[in-house]
Design an enzyme around this catalytic site. Structure first.
Site, PDB file in Angstrom:
ATOM      1  N   LEU A 120       0.790  -1.195  -0.012  1.00 46.90           N
ATOM      2  CA  LEU A 120       0.017  -0.027   0.054  1.00 46.90           C
ATOM      3  C   LEU A 120       0.829   1.439  -0.014  1.00 46.90           C
ATOM      4  CD1 LEU A 120      -2.660  -1.157   2.592  1.00 46.90           C
ATOM      5  CD2 LEU A 120      -2.650  -1.315   0.111  1.00 46.90           C
ATOM      6  N   HIS A 154      -3.532   4.210  -2.421  1.00 47.78           N
ATOM      7  CA  HIS A 154      -4.490   3.132  -1.941  1.00 47.78           C
ATOM      8  C   HIS A 154      -5.244   4.103  -0.751  1.00 47.78           C
ATOM      9  CE1 HIS A 154      -1.531   0.321  -3.519  1.00 47.78           C
ATOM     10  NE2 HIS A 154      -2.502  -0.157  -4.013  1.00 47.78           N
ATOM     11  N   ASP A 184      -5.823   3.345 -12.781  1.00 47.28           N
ATOM     12  CA  ASP A 184      -6.175   2.354 -13.517  1.00 47.28           C
ATOM     13  C   ASP A 184      -7.792   2.543 -14.192  1.00 47.28           C
ATOM     14  OD1 ASP A 184      -4.067   0.171 -12.647  1.00 47.28           O
ATOM     15  OD2 ASP A 184      -5.008   1.071 -10.866  1.00 47.28           O
ATOM     16  N   ARG A 244       4.220  -0.973  -8.192  1.00 44.37           N
ATOM     17  CA  ARG A 244       5.555  -1.371  -9.071  1.00 44.37           C
ATOM     18  C   ARG A 244       6.428  -0.276  -9.276  1.00 44.37           C
ATOM     19  NH1 ARG A 244       0.868  -3.846 -12.037  1.00 44.37           N
ATOM     20  NH2 ARG A 244       1.229  -5.985 -11.965  1.00 44.37           N
TER      21      ARG A 244
HETATM   22  P1  AMP Z   1      -3.654  -2.079  -6.834  1.00 39.10           P
HETATM   23  O1  AMP Z   1      -3.100  -2.447  -5.629  1.00 39.10           O
HETATM   24  O2  AMP Z   1      -2.600  -1.498  -7.800  1.00 39.10           O
HETATM   25  O3  AMP Z   1      -4.416  -3.199  -7.465  1.00 39.10           O
HETATM   26  O4  AMP Z   1      -4.530  -0.866  -6.698  1.00 39.10           O
HETATM   27  C1  AMP Z   1      -5.761  -0.910  -5.975  1.00 39.10           C
HETATM   28  C2  AMP Z   1      -6.512   0.308  -6.033  1.00 39.10           C
HETATM   29  O5  AMP Z   1      -5.837   1.619  -5.855  1.00 39.10           O
HETATM   30  C3  AMP Z   1      -7.035   0.573  -7.617  1.00 39.10           C
HETATM   31  O6  AMP Z   1      -8.575   1.073  -7.579  1.00 39.10           O
HETATM   32  C4  AMP Z   1      -5.955   1.683  -8.214  1.00 39.10           C
HETATM   33  O7  AMP Z   1      -6.598   2.237  -9.091  1.00 39.10           O
HETATM   34  C5  AMP Z   1      -5.885   2.487  -7.097  1.00 39.10           C
HETATM   35  N1  AMP Z   1      -4.655   3.229  -7.042  1.00 39.10           N
HETATM   36  C6  AMP Z   1      -3.270   2.563  -7.188  1.00 39.10           C
HETATM   37  N2  AMP Z   1      -2.286   3.721  -7.425  1.00 39.10           N
HETATM   38  C7  AMP Z   1      -3.176   4.906  -7.375  1.00 39.10           C
HETATM   39  C8  AMP Z   1      -2.969   6.241  -7.320  1.00 39.10           C
HETATM   40  N3  AMP Z   1      -1.619   6.499  -7.558  1.00 39.10           N
HETATM   41  N4  AMP Z   1      -3.862   7.189  -7.015  1.00 39.10           N
HETATM   42  C9  AMP Z   1      -4.989   6.804  -6.868  1.00 39.10           C
HETATM   43  N5  AMP Z   1      -5.651   5.579  -6.802  1.00 39.10           N
HETATM   44  C10 AMP Z   1      -4.437   4.600  -7.121  1.00 39.10           C
END
Ligand code: AMP
Length: 278
Positions: free
Chosen positions: A31, A35, A148, A185
């Site tokens: 996180l 997140h 995303d 990432r």
């Molecule tokens: P992930 O853990 O990468 O699957 O992301 C989980 C959620 O967090 C998804 O809805 C992503 O779009 C959101 N998210 C990831 N990075 C960001 C960011 N930099 N700003 C806003 N939301 C994010």
């Protein structure tokens, strides 16, 4: 924060919330502030907040980074605790998929554009796990990041088309001070790659600039963005596009509301970013 690892524990914790409304934030963990901004939005929209942490094998291609995806449960739980999360669901792969699913959610043509063109099966994996999470949590609200964008658009559409229930909220992209969109990432990047990764945001800014200068051709805006990326030796674009925000189809005319979207390899790490034209 109450931690549930099995569907029984989740069901009990869900029952214990009683009449409280539930906001769900699905994540893959590792996180960061992006997140946590979703947690804040969920908290503003509901009286209880749940976060799922699950690195979903179904959404990774065979040559992608499932095995080495960053995982740090203790740190994640501390961050969630500090942010006032009520419930964290952290299932194993076997808990989430007791059997290989035969019935899945397929996105159709909208899943073939942008990232979908380069990650076959990815959005089917995403939609299937999100539909399962909606079934397990029965949330009132679910929050997803605009980072995303294609995922957010497809989930909105899935909830409408299949009448799944929750209100879907999109959350603004949270960025590092130099403009790089936060991402789990980003941890893969070497110091030099990290320096050049700012080029994604630079290309979006360049696109905005050219559009603000009166340019009406999407192709010309996109060309300027590609030129901006070309200044960074370690950045290899996969796609750079201007698309309609609802259909994700490529547009010809540059207009407010359209989205600039790009995917770029920074060394071996694939990064994405996007921005809506004013
Ligand atoms: P992930 O853990 O990468 O699957 O992301 C989980 C959620 O967090 C998804 O809805 C992503 O779009 C959101 N998210 C990831 N990075 C960001 C960011 N930099 N700003 C806003 N939301 C994010």
């Amino acid at each position: 924060v109450i931690v549930a690892r099995t569907r029984q524990e989740l069901a009990r914790a869900r029952r214990d919330l009683g009449e409280r409304t539930l906001g769900l934030v699905p994540t893959m963990g590792a996180l960061h502030e992006g997140h946590l901004s979703l947690v804040d939005i969920a908290r503003a929209e509901a009286t209880a907040v749940a976060v799922s942490i699950f690195v979903n094998p179904l959404q990774f291609g065979p040559s992608e980074d499932f095995a080495r995806y960053p995982r740090d449960e203790q740190r994640d739980l501390a961050l969630l605790e500090a942010r006032g999360t009520d419930l964290a669901f952290i299932p194993t792969v076997d808990e989430m998929y007791p059997r290989q699913p035969v019935i899945t959610v397929t996105p159709g043509k909208m899943g073939d554009r942008l990232c979908g063109a380069f990650r076959p099966g990815h959005f089917e994996g995403v939609l299937t796990v999100v539909a399962k999470l909606f079934g397990l949590f029965r949330p009132d609200v679910a929050v997803f990041g605009q980072k995303d964008l294609q995922q957010l658009v497809l989930i909105r559409r899935m909830v409408q088309d299949l009448e799944l229930g929750p209100t879907v909220r999109g959350a603004p992209i949270v960025r590092e001070p130099d403009g790089l969109a936060m991402s789990s990432r980003n941890a893969y990047l070497s110091p030099e790659e990290r320096r050049q990764a700012v080029g994604l945001h630079g290309a979006l800014q360049r696109g905005h600039e050219v559009y603000a200068g009166g340019e009406k051709s999407a192709a010309t805006v996109v060309r300027a963005m590609r030129d901006a990326l070309a200044a960074f030796a370690l950045l290899q674009p996969q796609y750079v596009e201007m698309v309609n925000p609802d259909t994700l189809e490529r547009v010809e005319r540059a207009e407010g509301g359209n989205v600039l979207a790009l995917a770029v390899f920074c060394g071996r790490t694939r990064l994405i970013d996007n921005s809506v034209l004013p």
